[in-house]
Design a protein around this motif. Structure first.
Motif, PDB file in Angstrom:
ATOM      1  N   ILE A 297       0.842  -1.198   0.000  1.00  0.00           N
ATOM      2  CA  ILE A 297       0.000   0.000   0.000  1.00  0.00           C
ATOM      3  C   ILE A 297       0.879   1.250   0.000  1.00  0.00           C
ATOM      4  N   VAL A 298       0.527   2.226  -0.832  1.00  0.00           N
ATOM      5  CA  VAL A 298       1.282   3.482  -0.888  1.00  0.00           C
ATOM      6  C   VAL A 298       0.454   4.610  -0.293  1.00  0.00           C
ATOM      7  N   ASP A 299       1.131   5.660   0.097  1.00  0.00           N
ATOM      8  CA  ASP A 299       0.463   6.796   0.719  1.00  0.00           C
ATOM      9  C   ASP A 299      -0.529   7.435  -0.251  1.00  0.00           C
ATOM     10  N   GLY A 300      -1.749   7.707   0.233  1.00  0.00           N
ATOM     11  CA  GLY A 300      -2.777   8.325  -0.598  1.00  0.00           C
ATOM     12  C   GLY A 300      -3.637   7.345  -1.356  1.00  0.00           C
ATOM     13  N   GLU A 301      -3.350   6.068  -1.231  1.00  0.00           N
ATOM     14  CA  GLU A 301      -4.138   5.037  -1.925  1.00  0.00           C
ATOM     15  C   GLU A 301      -5.405   4.731  -1.128  1.00  0.00           C
ATOM     16  N   TRP A 302      -6.520   4.539  -1.848  1.00  0.00           N
ATOM     17  CA  TRP A 302      -7.762   4.146  -1.198  1.00  0.00           C
ATOM     18  C   TRP A 302      -7.728   2.651  -0.896  1.00  0.00           C
ATOM     19  N   VAL A 303      -8.107   2.301   0.338  1.00  0.00           N
ATOM     20  CA  VAL A 303      -8.099   0.896   0.766  1.00  0.00           C
ATOM     21  C   VAL A 303      -9.402   0.599   1.506  1.00  0.00           C
ATOM     22  N   ILE A 304      -9.629  -0.670   1.757  1.00  0.00           N
ATOM     23  CA  ILE A 304     -10.792  -1.105   2.521  1.00  0.00           C
ATOM     24  C   ILE A 304     -10.325  -1.763   3.812  1.00  0.00           C
ATOM     25  N   ALA A 305     -10.882  -1.314   4.932  1.00  0.00           N
ATOM     26  CA  ALA A 305     -10.683  -1.983   6.212  1.00  0.00           C
ATOM     27  C   ALA A 305     -11.898  -2.871   6.434  1.00  0.00           C
ATOM     28  N   GLU A 306     -11.669  -4.134   6.760  1.00  0.00           N
ATOM     29  CA  GLU A 306     -12.791  -5.055   6.907  1.00  0.00           C
ATOM     30  C   GLU A 306     -12.545  -6.042   8.042  1.00  0.00           C
ATOM     31  N   ASN A 307     -13.643  -6.549   8.601  1.00  0.00           N
ATOM     32  CA  ASN A 307     -13.600  -7.647   9.557  1.00  0.00           C
ATOM     33  C   ASN A 307     -14.906  -8.417   9.467  1.00  0.00           C
TER      34      ASN A 307
ATOM     35  N   HIS B 234     -17.546  -7.994  10.999  1.00  0.00           N
ATOM     36  CA  HIS B 234     -18.714  -7.162  11.266  1.00  0.00           C
ATOM     37  C   HIS B 234     -19.103  -6.308  10.060  1.00  0.00           C
ATOM     38  N   GLY B 235     -18.111  -5.878   9.279  1.00  0.00           N
ATOM     39  CA  GLY B 235     -18.404  -5.032   8.135  1.00  0.00           C
ATOM     40  C   GLY B 235     -17.140  -4.463   7.541  1.00  0.00           C
ATOM     41  N   SER B 236     -17.299  -3.432   6.729  1.00  0.00           N
ATOM     42  CA  SER B 236     -16.141  -2.834   6.061  1.00  0.00           C
ATOM     43  C   SER B 236     -16.394  -1.358   5.791  1.00  0.00           C
ATOM     44  N   ALA B 237     -15.314  -0.621   5.548  1.00  0.00           N
ATOM     45  CA  ALA B 237     -15.402   0.799   5.207  1.00  0.00           C
ATOM     46  C   ALA B 237     -14.170   1.183   4.412  1.00  0.00           C
ATOM     47  N   LYS B 238     -14.311   2.235   3.608  1.00  0.00           N
ATOM     48  CA  LYS B 238     -13.242   2.666   2.704  1.00  0.00           C
ATOM     49  C   LYS B 238     -12.543   3.904   3.249  1.00  0.00           C
ATOM     50  N   PHE B 239     -11.209   3.890   3.212  1.00  0.00           N
ATOM     51  CA  PHE B 239     -10.413   5.011   3.711  1.00  0.00           C
ATOM     52  C   PHE B 239      -9.237   5.271   2.772  1.00  0.00           C
ATOM     53  N   LYS B 240      -8.674   6.466   2.882  1.00  0.00           N
ATOM     54  CA  LYS B 240      -7.461   6.793   2.141  1.00  0.00           C
ATOM     55  C   LYS B 240      -6.258   6.564   3.059  1.00  0.00           C
ATOM     56  N   ALA B 241      -5.290   5.792   2.587  1.00  0.00           N
ATOM     57  CA  ALA B 241      -4.127   5.437   3.399  1.00  0.00           C
ATOM     58  C   ALA B 241      -3.257   6.651   3.676  1.00  0.00           C
ATOM     59  N   GLN B 242      -2.894   6.801   4.933  1.00  0.00           N
ATOM     60  CA  GLN B 242      -1.955   7.832   5.337  1.00  0.00           C
ATOM     61  C   GLN B 242      -0.798   7.123   6.051  1.00  0.00           C
ATOM     62  N   ILE B 243       0.327   7.038   5.376  1.00  0.00           N
ATOM     63  CA  ILE B 243       1.480   6.308   5.912  1.00  0.00           C
ATOM     64  C   ILE B 243       2.228   7.216   6.878  1.00  0.00           C
ATOM     65  N   THR B 244       2.386   6.760   8.119  1.00  0.00           N
ATOM     66  CA  THR B 244       3.029   7.595   9.133  1.00  0.00           C
ATOM     67  C   THR B 244       3.804   6.744  10.125  1.00  0.00           C
ATOM     68  N   PRO B 245       5.024   7.143  10.479  1.00  0.00           N
ATOM     69  CA  PRO B 245       5.813   6.387  11.454  1.00  0.00           C
ATOM     70  C   PRO B 245       5.265   6.486  12.867  1.00  0.00           C
ATOM     71  N   THR B 246       4.313   7.401  13.095  1.00  0.00           N
ATOM     72  CA  THR B 246       3.737   7.517  14.438  1.00  0.00           C
ATOM     73  C   THR B 246       2.734   6.399  14.733  1.00  0.00           C
ATOM     74  N   ALA B 247       2.316   5.669  13.704  1.00  0.00           N
ATOM     75  CA  ALA B 247       1.381   4.560  13.902  1.00  0.00           C
ATOM     76  C   ALA B 247       2.121   3.332  14.419  1.00  0.00           C
ATOM     77  N   HIS B 248       1.452   2.535  15.225  1.00  0.00           N
ATOM     78  CA  HIS B 248       2.011   1.266  15.681  1.00  0.00           C
ATOM     79  C   HIS B 248       1.910   0.262  14.530  1.00  0.00           C
ATOM     80  N   PRO B 249       2.900  -0.596  14.357  1.00  0.00           N
ATOM     81  CA  PRO B 249       2.867  -1.559  13.245  1.00  0.00           C
ATOM     82  C   PRO B 249       1.646  -2.473  13.234  1.00  0.00           C
ATOM     83  N   LYS B 250       1.045  -2.703  14.398  1.00  0.00           N
ATOM     84  CA  LYS B 250      -0.104  -3.606  14.466  1.00  0.00           C
ATOM     85  C   LYS B 250      -1.427  -2.875  14.684  1.00  0.00           C
TER      86      LYS B 250
END
Length: 240
Positions: free
Chosen positions: A153-163, A165-181
């Motif tokens: 996944i690259v920064d600014g790419e639209w992705v789907i988060a799913e489990n 229960h359901g799913s939703a669409k978001f734009k990826a924001q790549i940041t080192p402040t996020a935890h890897p998991k």
């Protein structure tokens, strides 16, 4: 509107009457408060002075102490004990987690945390204000650089988060402040520039993170909200 939709009699004829009634304990009216600049701290009352517990201002019986059965600050809740609940603070593992649901963790190897704060919005408000949308134009999902690399996944790419229960669409924001998991998203998203009527409802069902949040996960006492920061998910690239 309240009079039209309420099944019970509404005692106020105007919003100002309602506010005046709510302000009675402070001894001030709406107009008086507005004339003061909408801010007022009464010199006497339940909120003043400091150390109110010493003067019996916190209890209905007027005795010194706090509004608890013992009159003390209770780290050991006697009310909880009376109700058959654990009277002491305790830790309870999330309903879905690498620990409580290891098999589900294999399928959804990321923790989905919603409620990421956006300074220009308040919950679901203000998405229709153009200059605020210029600052935060899209619902984003924060992903750690290594996690994004592993998923292609690259920064600014639209992705789907799913489990499950359901799913939703978001734009990826790549940041080192996020935890890897952990992936983090904002809540309350809708797009005023899209179709208003059902089934679209301003694209709410396409971008709302609540679709991934399980229900009925509050504590045994009934307190606590949903698992809106601990549910599991996976990130899927959008092929089209």
């Amino acid at each position: 509107m309240a009079k039209r939709v309420s099944e019970r009699p509404v005692q106020y004829n105007t919003v100002k009457e309602l506010i005046d009634d709510r302000l009675k304990p402070a001894g001030i009216t709406y107009d008086e408060l507005a004339a003061r600049g909408s801010w007022y701290a009464p010199k006497e009352g339940a909120s003043v002075p400091y150390r109110r517990y010493e003067k019996g201002l916190l209890r209905k019986d007027g005795q010194p102490g706090f509004n608890t059965p013992t009159g003390k600050i209770e780290l050991y809740s006697t009310r909880f004990e009376e109700w058959g609940l654990d009277p002491l603070p305790y830790f309870e593992e999330a309903s879905e987690s690498p620990v409580s649901t290891p098999e589900l963790w294999k399928k959804y190897p990321l923790i989905f945390a919603s409620g990421r704060r956006m300074p220009v919005f308040f919950h679901s408000e203000h998405r229709m204000i153009p200059w605020l949308r210029e600052i935060v134009p899209d619902p984003v999902i924060e992903i750690h650089p290594q996690t994004a690399k592993d998923l292609g996944i690259v920064d600014g790419e639209w992705v789907i988060a799913e489990n499950n229960h359901g799913s939703a669409k978001f734009k990826a924001q790549i940041t080192p402040t996020a935890h890897p998991k952990i992936v983090s998203v904002g809540h309350g998203w809708w797009l005023p520039e899209t179709e208003a009527k059902a089934p679209s409802l301003f694209s709410t069902w396409e971008h709302n993170c609540n679709q991934l949040v399980p229900m009925g996960t509050q504590s045994r006492s009934g307190f606590g909200g949903g698992a809106y920061k601990t549910s599991l998910c996976r990130i899927v690239k959008i092929k089209d």
